[in-house]
Design a protein around this motif. Sequence first.
Motif, PDB file in Angstrom:
ATOM      1  N   LYS A 506      62.605  34.430  29.815  1.00 42.17           N
ATOM      2  CA  LYS A 506      62.361  33.316  29.166  1.00 42.17           C
ATOM      3  C   LYS A 506      63.750  32.470  29.023  1.00 42.17           C
ATOM      4  O   LYS A 506      63.683  31.283  29.455  1.00 42.17           O
ATOM      5  CB  LYS A 506      61.722  33.556  27.860  1.00 42.17           C
ATOM      6  CG  LYS A 506      60.254  34.068  27.853  1.00 42.17           C
ATOM      7  CD  LYS A 506      59.609  34.028  26.426  1.00 42.17           C
ATOM      8  CE  LYS A 506      58.229  34.730  26.581  1.00 42.17           C
ATOM      9  NZ  LYS A 506      58.056  34.837  25.096  1.00 42.17           N
ATOM     10  N   VAL A 507      64.793  33.249  28.604  1.00 47.39           N
ATOM     11  CA  VAL A 507      66.206  32.581  28.477  1.00 47.39           C
ATOM     12  C   VAL A 507      66.394  32.022  29.965  1.00 47.39           C
ATOM     13  O   VAL A 507      66.995  30.957  30.040  1.00 47.39           O
ATOM     14  CB  VAL A 507      67.079  33.724  27.959  1.00 47.39           C
ATOM     15  CG1 VAL A 507      68.374  33.050  28.060  1.00 47.39           C
ATOM     16  CG2 VAL A 507      66.681  34.083  26.466  1.00 47.39           C
ATOM     17  N   PHE A 508      66.242  32.963  30.874  1.00 51.70           N
ATOM     18  CA  PHE A 508      66.792  32.471  32.335  1.00 51.70           C
ATOM     19  C   PHE A 508      66.102  31.118  32.594  1.00 51.70           C
ATOM     20  O   PHE A 508      66.486  30.191  33.249  1.00 51.70           O
ATOM     21  CB  PHE A 508      66.644  33.531  33.197  1.00 51.70           C
ATOM     22  CG  PHE A 508      67.128  33.093  34.788  1.00 51.70           C
ATOM     23  CD1 PHE A 508      68.420  33.411  34.964  1.00 51.70           C
ATOM     24  CD2 PHE A 508      66.417  32.443  35.576  1.00 51.70           C
ATOM     25  CE1 PHE A 508      68.803  33.293  36.302  1.00 51.70           C
ATOM     26  CE2 PHE A 508      66.702  32.243  36.944  1.00 51.70           C
ATOM     27  CZ  PHE A 508      68.138  32.675  37.235  1.00 51.70           C
ATOM     28  N   MET A 509      64.761  31.354  32.146  1.00 52.14           N
ATOM     29  CA  MET A 509      63.914  29.981  32.714  1.00 52.14           C
ATOM     30  C   MET A 509      64.377  28.460  32.014  1.00 52.14           C
ATOM     31  O   MET A 509      64.382  27.582  32.543  1.00 52.14           O
ATOM     32  CB  MET A 509      62.402  30.249  32.358  1.00 52.14           C
ATOM     33  CG  MET A 509      61.770  31.248  33.073  1.00 52.14           C
ATOM     34  SD  MET A 509      59.974  31.564  33.043  1.00 52.14           S
ATOM     35  CE  MET A 509      59.497  29.744  33.791  1.00 52.14           C
ATOM     36  N   VAL A 510      64.677  28.772  30.682  1.00 44.79           N
ATOM     37  CA  VAL A 510      65.108  27.685  29.837  1.00 44.79           C
ATOM     38  C   VAL A 510      66.724  27.382  30.326  1.00 44.79           C
ATOM     39  O   VAL A 510      66.757  26.009  30.772  1.00 44.79           O
ATOM     40  CB  VAL A 510      65.451  28.051  28.411  1.00 44.79           C
ATOM     41  CG1 VAL A 510      65.950  26.936  27.636  1.00 44.79           C
ATOM     42  CG2 VAL A 510      63.697  28.185  27.998  1.00 44.79           C
ATOM     43  N   LEU A 511      67.551  28.117  30.883  1.00 44.81           N
ATOM     44  CA  LEU A 511      68.684  27.857  31.408  1.00 44.81           C
ATOM     45  C   LEU A 511      68.435  27.171  32.812  1.00 44.81           C
ATOM     46  O   LEU A 511      69.173  26.279  33.168  1.00 44.81           O
ATOM     47  CB  LEU A 511      69.781  29.042  31.377  1.00 44.81           C
ATOM     48  CG  LEU A 511      70.132  29.669  30.195  1.00 44.81           C
ATOM     49  CD1 LEU A 511      70.712  31.089  30.223  1.00 44.81           C
ATOM     50  CD2 LEU A 511      70.882  28.569  29.370  1.00 44.81           C
TER      51      LEU A 511
END
Length: 923
Positions: A506-511
């Motif tokens: 999820k963090v990777f997707m937001v970034l």
Amino acid sequence: MKSMMQINPRIFLELLAHVLIVLVLMTQLVPGLGLWTKQSQIQIPQIRSDQGFAYVVELPGLVAPFPFVISSDGPGAPADSSLSLYEDGRRLGPAHSSHGQIRQAGLGAYSHWNGGLLFSSSDGSDPRTNGRTYTASAAAAPNPGVVMASFLVAVLLWLFRWRDYLLLIRDNKRAGIIVGSVIFYLVCVLVFLGMGKQDGEAVSLPNIFGASLMVMATVAVSAVFEYFDVFGLRWKVPHILRRLAYLVSGFLAVVAVGFSLGLFPAMNVGAAGFEPMLAVQAKPSGLASAIVLHALGSLFGILLPFLMGCGALGHTKFGRSLSLHGLMLAGYPIGLGLVAAGVVSFLALSYGWVISVAVLVAAALGWRMLSVDRQLLRHYSVLVAALCPFGLLYALWIGLDWHGPFAGAGGLTSGDLSFYSNSIWSLQTYGLPMPNLAVDGEKFAQAGVPNMLIPMVGAIFAKAIPLDPYLFVISFSTMAYVLGIGILLTAFLCEHRHAPIAPAVKVFMVLALIAAGRYPYWIAESPPVAHAIPVAVSIFWYSLRLKGTAKGIAAGILAGVLGSAVSKIVSLSFFVCLSLWPFDGDKQKLHRIPKSVLLVGGIIVGAYVVLMLLVYGQMYLSIGRFGSESYRYYWSIDANILAAWPFIARDCGVLFLLALCVWLLPMPFSVAVAFVTFLAYPYLFQINMALAVLSLALFFVIGPDIFRRAPVPWTTAIVLTVPAMFFTDPSGIMTGPIWFAVVAGIFCCALAFSAFRQQASNYVSTACRISGFALGMIGLLVVAVESKHLSVATHPVAIPFDAMEIWAQVRSKTEPDTLVFTDQTSPDDAGTVTGKNSVVVSGTRQVYVANWVQSSLRTNAEAKSQRYQTNEAVLSGQIRPDAVDMSRPYTSFAAVVKASRVMPAGWSRLGGNAEWALYAWNG
């Protein structure tokens, strides 16, 4: 108490050091926040004349001892200075003005550049002889180099010791709460100080006391929010994150209410942050409301590709086999193509509206053939409503800062946005093929017509309802991006989310969503980008759904050609590679595809590429520069490393991602092509980088094992690509938080609306509550702007209102078949009312020469020189206008010149304003 005594003192001190470093870093993010004020009275004998109204002087008195510094503007850092300039005690401005504006207009504009001061007096008089006193004041702040070095040390310590720090906070909750509370209090005080103090002044006790009261109000509001759980976060997120969310929302509520009620001083959000508002920076009445109306009014045109694409698929067996999620994904690029075909027919053919209506009816009939889950359809309707506030926030921010001339106020727009916006006038009046009204005898390449989809839709709307072209293009493009990526990301997650997404993914997707672009303004500056990024989600879905089949490769190529044609043309290289992803590295699978399919696909793509190279190749190869952004910004223009570091970080991040893709991915070729083309020629292939990082995030949703093999390297690489989006936007640093809020809203809605059935209602309720809160904050900010308590102006006026209004007179007072000569242009300057002047197009009359930048004259210096010599000869009376070599005969001639210019015999005045005059030829 025992647990407190067991704390490792070294670890605790390291953690406190981190806190102090972050707070020092915050002083860099809050503009003009200095530890003390340095003042220097300008010595009259040291002032030197520059050009026009501009004067230059050195400022030896404004120097701070190490480790502090008084920053000035410079290459790559156009808004770093906190200097305020006073004339007999009265503040001048605007600051950070372009040197051309200071020289040409004066009126108190100034620029603190490379340690020196280029300035003008308030009335254009000579500051050496007008008898006035000039004083400069600036705030001393921590040296950015020291801050950056400290921050890097903190990052390195965190990478090696993060487990120890988390254990310390987990095992000593009281210490964690105390540290967190202190950090929150100090950060809020810094921000409120930035809002409440005058630029260039040091912090005082009254400032700190007032800021502390605002922090208390923030804590009180956040406590109420948390008590009533207004977002419904209980049992959904950890307690710490829930409290943080309510603290942030309380802070935003206090700020919004404060500005709407006038509790803060009137402030302008400038390139470096909050600054006292000058009278000229207040937005004209009705602008904020007009942006909101344009954004809401564009909803039908934005959703039309989804409706038409799904309807078209209803006529196919493949479409009828898809769920509504699949229809949205498969139909979007097809719908874009159908919308483009419809608007082209409407504008190009006398009875083209019949074809447009027929296409629309056929798509509507296709819906009758689909078995659509009505509950799911309502689900998507609610999703659109939930996404709209974030689209409105994006449109409002960009619109307030980059609007065109409006209600007597000058426009702050840029050259490309001005071109797309004024094209609406040309398309509305003449249709297609679209003439180049800014240069006589020039024609726009018809191969790029679909790329003008948003202006074409605007031209059709303008035939029925009055609209502001600038606000329409800004609102449509920003809303189209938010709704497009939000709907398609939700549909993709619904189709392929078979298990909960890991937090790290999820963090990777937001970034990835944050990093997917050049800078936030790019989507409005270059409207085709608004469609290109959502199309990438569709192409990725095609490559998954139809992998290993002839239909798959054909559908992927067709969708890629359609998607790139109506968005960014150069994105075809990535879209085609992405459609071939299932065959990447699998020659046996590729051999099973009929050679006829490969041959036809290759011919289509090859012909398309050859056509684009013939049309645009020479121009882009001559105006663009090969080499990475790091090379262009650091070595080529000699920008200091503190200004160029975001570009260096992005290039390093892309190289890191490229290496990881080649090492770990089973399909490296697609993203490798994207990253290599970006690094080699970012001027043209910036879009490929954006599409590639988004595709990586989608791949990790369906293949999280690849990410789990190296989570830290993947995350580190994507983090390196983020700063460029935050720190390089032409609007300045404040655009970064707005962009983050928009992306976070999109991702929040996508996750909530793609939740599993048994959890969907709870998460959808939370997303809708957050969306409603955002809508309320937007309403308060609209009130603040309309009541002149808040403004957004990060750069000087680019198009004075009179420069636009004179062409409205041309439109109303001249015959349609008129050739206009003008001195509202320049062969040497590429400004929005000089050499890149698209404003003339709003006159809907052919101009002899105005915008040479977007014509063949850009690459033909001899022809440009000859054209401008002839133009000046006509205006000075050396040549009769009817004796000029023209592309065709004209029945009448007119001239738009500066009001101070004396026209030769044969010209009679038709109209004008304070700055410009309109003449007709009657000789």
